[in-house]
Design an enzyme around this catalytic site. Structure first.
Site, PDB file in Angstrom:
ATOM      1  CG  HIS A   1      36.334  40.797  48.789  1.00  8.91           C
ATOM      2  ND1 HIS A   1      35.614  40.443  47.976  1.00  8.91           N
ATOM      3  CD2 HIS A   1      37.546  41.278  47.959  1.00  8.91           C
ATOM      4  CE1 HIS A   1      35.819  40.427  46.792  1.00  8.91           C
ATOM      5  NE2 HIS A   1      36.925  41.105  46.812  1.00  8.91           N
ATOM      6  CD  GLU A   2      31.276  37.364  53.341  1.00 11.44           C
ATOM      7  OE1 GLU A   2      30.700  36.432  52.770  1.00 11.44           O
ATOM      8  OE2 GLU A   2      31.799  37.026  54.418  1.00 11.44           O
ATOM      9  N   GLY A   3      33.301  38.324  48.573  1.00 11.08           N
ATOM     10  CA  GLY A   3      33.189  37.851  47.308  1.00 11.08           C
ATOM     11  C   GLY A   3      33.877  36.851  46.977  1.00 11.08           C
ATOM     12  CG  HIS A   4      38.199  36.928  47.456  1.00 11.95           C
ATOM     13  ND1 HIS A   4      38.409  37.908  47.808  1.00 11.95           N
ATOM     14  CD2 HIS A   4      38.842  36.752  45.916  1.00 11.95           C
ATOM     15  CE1 HIS A   4      39.109  38.573  47.115  1.00 11.95           C
ATOM     16  NE2 HIS A   4      39.320  37.909  45.881  1.00 11.95           N
TER      17      HIS A   4
ATOM     18  CE  LYS B   1      35.225  43.179  41.759  1.00  3.15           C
ATOM     19  NZ  LYS B   1      36.217  43.616  40.880  1.00  3.15           N
ATOM     20  CG  ASP B   2      36.888  40.647  38.242  1.00  7.34           C
ATOM     21  OD1 ASP B   2      37.774  41.552  37.610  1.00  7.34           O
ATOM     22  OD2 ASP B   2      37.014  40.145  39.122  1.00  7.34           O
TER      23      ASP B   2
ATOM     24  CD  GLN C   1      39.689  37.244  36.207  1.00  6.26           C
ATOM     25  OE1 GLN C   1      40.549  37.958  36.208  1.00  6.26           O
ATOM     26  NE2 GLN C   1      39.190  36.897  37.286  1.00  6.26           N
TER      27      GLN C   1
ATOM     28  CB  SER D   1      36.672  45.179  44.568  1.00  5.61           C
ATOM     29  OG  SER D   1      38.283  45.466  44.079  1.00  5.61           O
TER      30      SER D   1
ATOM     31  NE  ARG E   1      43.713  46.767  41.169  1.00  5.30           N
ATOM     32  CZ  ARG E   1      43.712  45.813  40.481  1.00  5.30           C
ATOM     33  NH1 ARG E   1      42.610  45.102  40.189  1.00  5.30           N
ATOM     34  NH2 ARG E   1      44.913  45.395  39.854  1.00  5.30           N
TER      35      ARG E   1
END
Ligand code: PAF
Length: 282
Positions: free
Chosen positions: A34-37, A149-150, A153, A185, A187
Site C-alpha cells: 500500500h502507499e505506506g510501503h 506505524k510499527d 518494531q 495497513s 490488514r
C-alpha cells in the site's frame, strides 16, 4: 526490475552493486503493498543508487493462532506496482530457503520486546529481528527503510543494529493514512464496512490524546481512559492495549513530562490494528 528468487541470486546482485561503488537501499515487506510501503520505496530510490524491495511473509513472526495462512497476498499486483516506481530488484525468497530444515538460530532483543505488542504477540519480535538480520546479511544494504506505524518494531530493529554493531542506517518514515485518518495497513482489508468505520476511532483517540496534552493534561491515566471511551463507544472494538509510555524503553508513564509515545492496539473483527504518535509536553 530484476526478480531475484534465491539467496544466491540476491547475494550476487548486491555484490555487483557494491563492486560498482553504488549505495544500496533495502525495503523489507510482507507484500500486499500500500502507499505506506511505496513511501519507503520512494525514499530509498531518492536516497540510494539502487533499491531492493523484499516480499516475504515471514512465518516465524506469527503465533500459532494468528493469521499466517490468511495474510493477504497479491504478488502480481505488487510487482506491477513496484515496476514503474523505479525499484531495481524484487527479492522473493521462499520459506524453505530462509528456514531450511534444522534451522535453529534466532535473534532476541530483550526488554523492549516484552512491552506493548510483545505482550500479546510473543513470537513477533524474535521472528522480526531474525528475518531482518537474515535479509541484512543477504542483501548487505547501506540503508534500510521501515514505517513508523510499527514504531516498536522500528525501535527493536534499531536496538539490534546498534547492539550488534551493524553498519546499516535504519531509516524510519512517517505513517501514511487514509483520508479518514486510518493508518494504512495490509490488514485493513480484513475490515467489513461497519468495522472500517469503527477502525477510524484509533486515529480519533490519538487526536483526542494530543489535544488533551496540548491543553495541559499531564496524567497518563486520564489520557488512557479518554482514549478507551472513544474506542469502546463503537461496541465492535476490543482494546489490546492503550499505552502512554517512554518512546525508547516503552515503560508506562504516570505523568507526561517531555517526550512520550501514545500507542494502541485494538481488535476490530478479524483485524488487529495498531497506531501511535509521539508527543512532547514542555
Ligand atoms: O513490517 C513488516 O512488514 C515485517 O515485520 C518485516 C519488517 C518485513 C519483517 O518481516
Amino acid at each position: 526490475m530484476e526478480i531475484l528468487r534465491t539467496i544466491e541470486e540476491m547475494k550476487a546482485w548486491s555484490r555487483k552493486v557494491r563492486e560498482d561503488g553504488q549505495t544500496l537501499g533495502l525495503v523489507p515487506t510482507m507484500g500486499y503493498l500500500h502507499e505506506g510501503h511505496l513511501s519507503l520505496a520512494r525514499k530509498s530510490i531518492s536516497a540510494c543508487d539502487r533499491t531492493v524491495v523484499s516480499i516475504f511473509v515471514n512465518p516465524q513472526q506469527f503465533g500459532p493462532d494468528e493469521d499466517l495462512d490468511n495474510y493477504p497476498r497479491a504478488l502480481e499486483t505488487d510487482q506491477r506496482t513496484l515496476e514503474p516506481l523505479g525499484v531495481d530488484a524484487l527479492f522473493l525468497p521462499t520459506a524453505d530457503d530462509m528456514y531450511p530444515e534444522g534451522f535453529q538460530t534466532y535473534v532476541h532483543v530483550e526488554e523492549i520486546t516484552e512491552k506493548l505488542c510483545g505482550k500479546s504477540r510473543r513470537e513477533l519480535f524474535r521472528g522480526v529481528t531474525t528475518i531482518v538480520l537474515k535479509l541484512f546479511n543477504i542483501v548487505q544494504p547501506h540503508s534500510a527503510f521501515f514505517g513508523e506505524k510499527d514504531r516498536q518494531q522500528l525501535e527493536v530493529i534499531r536496538k539490534m543494529a546498534d547492539d550488534l554493531n551493524l553498519d546499516i542506517e535504519i531509516v524510519g518514515l512517517p505513517i501514511i493514512r487514509e483520508a479518514d485518518g486510518l493508518a494504512m495497513s495490509s490488514r485493513n482489508q480484513y475490515l467489513g464496512e461497519t468495522e472500517r468505520k469503527t477502525a477510524t476511532s484509533l486515529h480519533e483517540a490519538l487526536q483526542q490524546a494530543q489535544q488533551l496534552v496540548a491543553q495541559g493534561e499531564s496524567s497518563a491515566a486520564t489520557i488512557r481512559a479518554r482514549m478507551r471511551t472513544i474506542i469502546e463507544r463503537e461496541g465492535q472494538a476490543e482494546v489490546d492495549y492503550i499505552s502512554v509510555c517512554d518512546p525508547n524503553r516503552f515503560e508506562e508513564l504516570k505523568v507526561i513530562r517531555g517526550k512520550a509515545m501514545i500507542a494502541l492496539a485494538v481488535h476490530v473483527g478479524k483485524a488487529r490494528l495498531i497506531d501511535n504518535c509521539l508527543i512532547e509536553r514542555i
